[in-house]
Design a protein around this motif. Structure first.
Motif, PDB file in Angstrom:
ATOM      1  N   GLY A  33       0.806  -1.219   0.000  1.00 44.03           N
ATOM      2  CA  GLY A  33       0.000   0.000   0.000  1.00 44.03           C
ATOM      3  C   GLY A  33       0.836   1.264   0.000  1.00 44.03           C
ATOM      4  O   GLY A  33       0.551   2.218  -0.741  1.00 44.03           O
ATOM      5  N   LEU A  34       1.890   1.314   0.831  1.00 46.78           N
ATOM      6  CA  LEU A  34       2.719   2.513   0.918  1.00 46.78           C
ATOM      7  C   LEU A  34       3.505   2.753  -0.370  1.00 46.78           C
ATOM      8  O   LEU A  34       3.860   3.886  -0.679  1.00 46.78           O
ATOM      9  CB  LEU A  34       3.680   2.405   2.107  1.00 46.78           C
ATOM     10  CG  LEU A  34       3.026   2.527   3.496  1.00 46.78           C
ATOM     11  CD1 LEU A  34       4.044   2.301   4.603  1.00 46.78           C
ATOM     12  CD2 LEU A  34       2.344   3.884   3.679  1.00 46.78           C
ATOM     13  N   ILE A  37       0.728   4.031  -3.136  1.00 51.02           N
ATOM     14  CA  ILE A  37       0.292   5.423  -2.964  1.00 51.02           C
ATOM     15  C   ILE A  37       1.162   6.361  -3.794  1.00 51.02           C
ATOM     16  O   ILE A  37       0.685   7.373  -4.325  1.00 51.02           O
ATOM     17  CB  ILE A  37       0.338   5.820  -1.475  1.00 51.02           C
ATOM     18  CG1 ILE A  37      -0.761   5.078  -0.702  1.00 51.02           C
ATOM     19  CG2 ILE A  37       0.157   7.331  -1.311  1.00 51.02           C
ATOM     20  CD1 ILE A  37      -0.690   5.292   0.802  1.00 51.02           C
ATOM     21  N   ALA A  38       2.453   6.020  -3.939  1.00 49.49           N
ATOM     22  CA  ALA A  38       3.383   6.896  -4.658  1.00 49.49           C
ATOM     23  C   ALA A  38       3.270   6.772  -6.167  1.00 49.49           C
ATOM     24  O   ALA A  38       3.643   7.705  -6.896  1.00 49.49           O
ATOM     25  CB  ALA A  38       4.820   6.592  -4.225  1.00 49.49           C
ATOM     26  N   TYR A 243      11.553   6.404  -3.055  1.00 50.53           N
ATOM     27  CA  TYR A 243      10.343   7.107  -3.501  1.00 50.53           C
ATOM     28  C   TYR A 243      10.662   8.110  -4.616  1.00 50.53           C
ATOM     29  O   TYR A 243       9.842   8.301  -5.526  1.00 50.53           O
ATOM     30  CB  TYR A 243       9.667   7.805  -2.320  1.00 50.53           C
ATOM     31  CG  TYR A 243       8.789   6.867  -1.517  1.00 50.53           C
ATOM     32  CD1 TYR A 243       7.627   6.340  -2.061  1.00 50.53           C
ATOM     33  CD2 TYR A 243       9.128   6.484  -0.229  1.00 50.53           C
ATOM     34  CE1 TYR A 243       6.815   5.478  -1.341  1.00 50.53           C
ATOM     35  CE2 TYR A 243       8.334   5.619   0.494  1.00 50.53           C
ATOM     36  CZ  TYR A 243       7.180   5.119  -0.066  1.00 50.53           C
ATOM     37  OH  TYR A 243       6.390   4.243   0.646  1.00 50.53           O
ATOM     38  N   ILE A 328      -3.378   5.415   6.353  1.00 54.64           N
ATOM     39  CA  ILE A 328      -1.915   5.356   6.270  1.00 54.64           C
ATOM     40  C   ILE A 328      -1.342   4.829   7.583  1.00 54.64           C
ATOM     41  O   ILE A 328      -0.396   4.030   7.589  1.00 54.64           O
ATOM     42  CB  ILE A 328      -1.336   6.739   5.939  1.00 54.64           C
ATOM     43  CG1 ILE A 328      -1.748   7.147   4.521  1.00 54.64           C
ATOM     44  CG2 ILE A 328       0.184   6.750   6.062  1.00 54.64           C
ATOM     45  CD1 ILE A 328      -1.299   8.522   4.103  1.00 54.64           C
ATOM     46  N   ILE A 417       5.251  14.465  -0.641  1.00 57.88           N
ATOM     47  CA  ILE A 417       4.591  13.155  -0.610  1.00 57.88           C
ATOM     48  C   ILE A 417       5.613  12.052  -0.337  1.00 57.88           C
ATOM     49  O   ILE A 417       5.404  11.180   0.525  1.00 57.88           O
ATOM     50  CB  ILE A 417       3.872  12.876  -1.953  1.00 57.88           C
ATOM     51  CG1 ILE A 417       2.787  13.925  -2.219  1.00 57.88           C
ATOM     52  CG2 ILE A 417       3.270  11.467  -1.958  1.00 57.88           C
ATOM     53  CD1 ILE A 417       1.657  13.925  -1.236  1.00 57.88           C
ATOM     54  N   LEU A 421       5.789   9.577   3.006  1.00 60.17           N
ATOM     55  CA  LEU A 421       5.689   8.126   2.852  1.00 60.17           C
ATOM     56  C   LEU A 421       6.963   7.432   3.329  1.00 60.17           C
ATOM     57  O   LEU A 421       6.905   6.309   3.869  1.00 60.17           O
ATOM     58  CB  LEU A 421       5.410   7.768   1.394  1.00 60.17           C
ATOM     59  CG  LEU A 421       4.027   8.169   0.858  1.00 60.17           C
ATOM     60  CD1 LEU A 421       3.933   7.904  -0.645  1.00 60.17           C
ATOM     61  CD2 LEU A 421       2.921   7.413   1.593  1.00 60.17           C
ATOM     62  N   CYS A 424       6.735   7.057   6.997  1.00 58.53           N
ATOM     63  CA  CYS A 424       5.731   6.036   7.297  1.00 58.53           C
ATOM     64  C   CYS A 424       6.285   4.633   7.032  1.00 58.53           C
ATOM     65  O   CYS A 424       6.040   3.697   7.806  1.00 58.53           O
ATOM     66  CB  CYS A 424       4.469   6.267   6.473  1.00 58.53           C
ATOM     67  SG  CYS A 424       3.568   7.766   6.929  1.00 58.53           S
TER      68      CYS A 424
END
Length: 434
Positions: A33-34, A37-38, A243, A328, A417, A421, A424
């Motif tokens: 999921g993390l 999202i990117a 990321y 999140i 962003i 992330l 996180c």
């Protein structure tokens, strides 16, 4: 009776097995999921090199094992923790000479200035910035940064300047780190600028760590907070680069064209004076931003509260952010019944800053978050990823390379962003070992 006891034990073991399986499922979903999202923020998701994604996650896991589980590393952090206590006492001694006077014994209006945030917490930033500058001139911090930089260059196929700038964020500020590669800033590609900004916002500078420790130490008890802060910053660097590779998947590399990186300080005394001056600027910046953002939050909450009151319910920025960031927080490994509280803190950190979010974490009543969720949230909050930092970074790097201002603005939202992330993801990885 024995039969009933065996049956209870069986049920307990079965419930633990189900819970462990669900935790593993939540962790796997969290990693996926993390990352996903990117992907929508990528310039071209079709050419994303997922090898770098795997390298980033594996690098974080290996570093987490080294920094959290190896005994002699833990012992080293305990020594650092004792050093932080000495540093705090030394700062209080200096601040007391300049600002302090003994607090009154009764509950009168005249209290010591050291009991306030401005004079009791912000001086830590000044002292730590000075010490960081000295350690940099003496070559201690550059040695560590170069090791991390070279590892990042090999793993993620990035150039020397951006590797050095990204790794330096572990110990020095998000604007100070690009100064180390100032001659190269104008030559960096957009992807490399993104890496520099993302790493800057995904980490917390050493000058700020001690100030945050002074806020959190009563809430976290026996935890070695300096270990957690340094671990968070180190783990977030490969995550930030990962990321950035997702959002701008290009292969452009800018490398050094000389043997040495330009020196930052000319002498120990120069490091002392400039480090102190830089620390004072950071402290004033933190204080003034806090005054403004807390006032703005109060105004917005007053408006939201008056409107929602007319309809018979309560509404505030904190409540809105809690629900927005709760998914999140769950992806980080926090149970859903605690995710809204953790999500609220993550939202406050992203929209305001960590100096507002961390006191909120410290002020939580016992039981609102479990110890594990509290520590995962701690890691998720560790970084400069907030709206004001975007402006600080753009203005700071633009001063070094004015012609890159438009490029910096273009990648700034991706950097925010990505940095959020990255922190996180660090929380998720650390949660595995708690």
């Amino acid at each position: 009776g024995d039969h009933r006891d065996l049956h209870k034990e069986y049920r307990r073991q079965r419930q633990m097995c189900i819970r462990d399986r669900f935790n593993i499922f939540q962790i796997i979903i969290g990693f996926i999921g993390l990352i996903l999202i990117a992907v929508p923020f990528s310039d071209n998701f079709k050419i994303i090199n997922y090898r770098f994604v795997i390298y980033g996650i594996l690098c974080q896991i290996v570093l987490a094992v080294i920094l959290l589980k190896i005994p002699f590393v833990i012992s080293f952090f305990e020594i650092l923790g004792n050093g932080v206590v000495v540093l705090q006492e030394a700062t209080v001694e200096g601040a007391n000479f300049v600002f302090g006077y003994p607090p009154s014994e009764d509950a009168g209006p005249y209290r010591s200035l050291l009991e306030t945030f401005a004079f009791g917490v912000l001086p830590y930033i000044i002292v730590m910035a000075c010490i960081s500058a000295i350690l940099w001139y003496w070559g201690i911090l550059p040695f560590i940064v170069n090791l991390i930089s070279k590892a990042c260059q090999k793993l993620f196929n990035i150039g020397g300047p951006v590797g050095l700038g990204a790794a330096a964020n572990i110990f020095i500020g998000q604007v100070e780190a690009p100064l180390l590669i100032r001659p190269y800033v104008s030559k960096l590609s957009n992807k490399e600028l993104l890496i520099l900004m993302t790493a800057g916002m995904a980490t917390v500078a050493g000058s700020v760590m001690v100030a945050l420790i002074s806020i959190l130490e009563t809430s976290f008890g026996d935890e070695n907070l300096i270990q957690h802060f340094i671990t968070a910053s180190i783990l977030s660097v490969p995550a930030a680069i990962m990321y950035a590779n997702i959002m701008i998947p290009s292969n452009s590399i800018t490398d050094f064209n000389e043997n040495k990186v330009p020196k930052v300080y000319k002498s120990t005394m120069d490091a002392v004076t400039r480090g102190t001056s830089d620390g004072a600027s950071i402290a004033v910046s933190v204080g003034t931003i806090l005054i403004a953002v807390i006032a703005l939050v109060y105004i917005v909450n007053a408006i939201l509260g008056s409107i929602s009151y007319q309809f018979g319910f309560e509404l505030s920025i904190e409540i809105i952010l809690g629900y927005l960031f709760a998914p999140i927080a769950w992806l980080m490994g926090i149970p859903w019944d605690e995710a809204i509280i953790a999500g609220e803190l993550l939202g406050i950190k992203t929209t305001l800053n960590e100096f507002v979010a961390y006191p909120g974490l410290a002020a939580l009543d016992n039981g609102e978050l479990s110890d594990k969720s509290k520590l995962i949230t701690f890691y998720g909050l560790c970084g400069f990823a907030n709206l004001s930092s975007v402006g600080i970074l753009i203005s700071g790097i633009t001063a070094m390379a004015p012609e890159r201002k438009d490029d910096l603005i273009n990648v700034s939202f991706k950097a925010l962003i990505g940095a959020t992330l990255a922190s996180c993801m660090t929380g998720l990885v650390v949660g595995i070992f708690i």
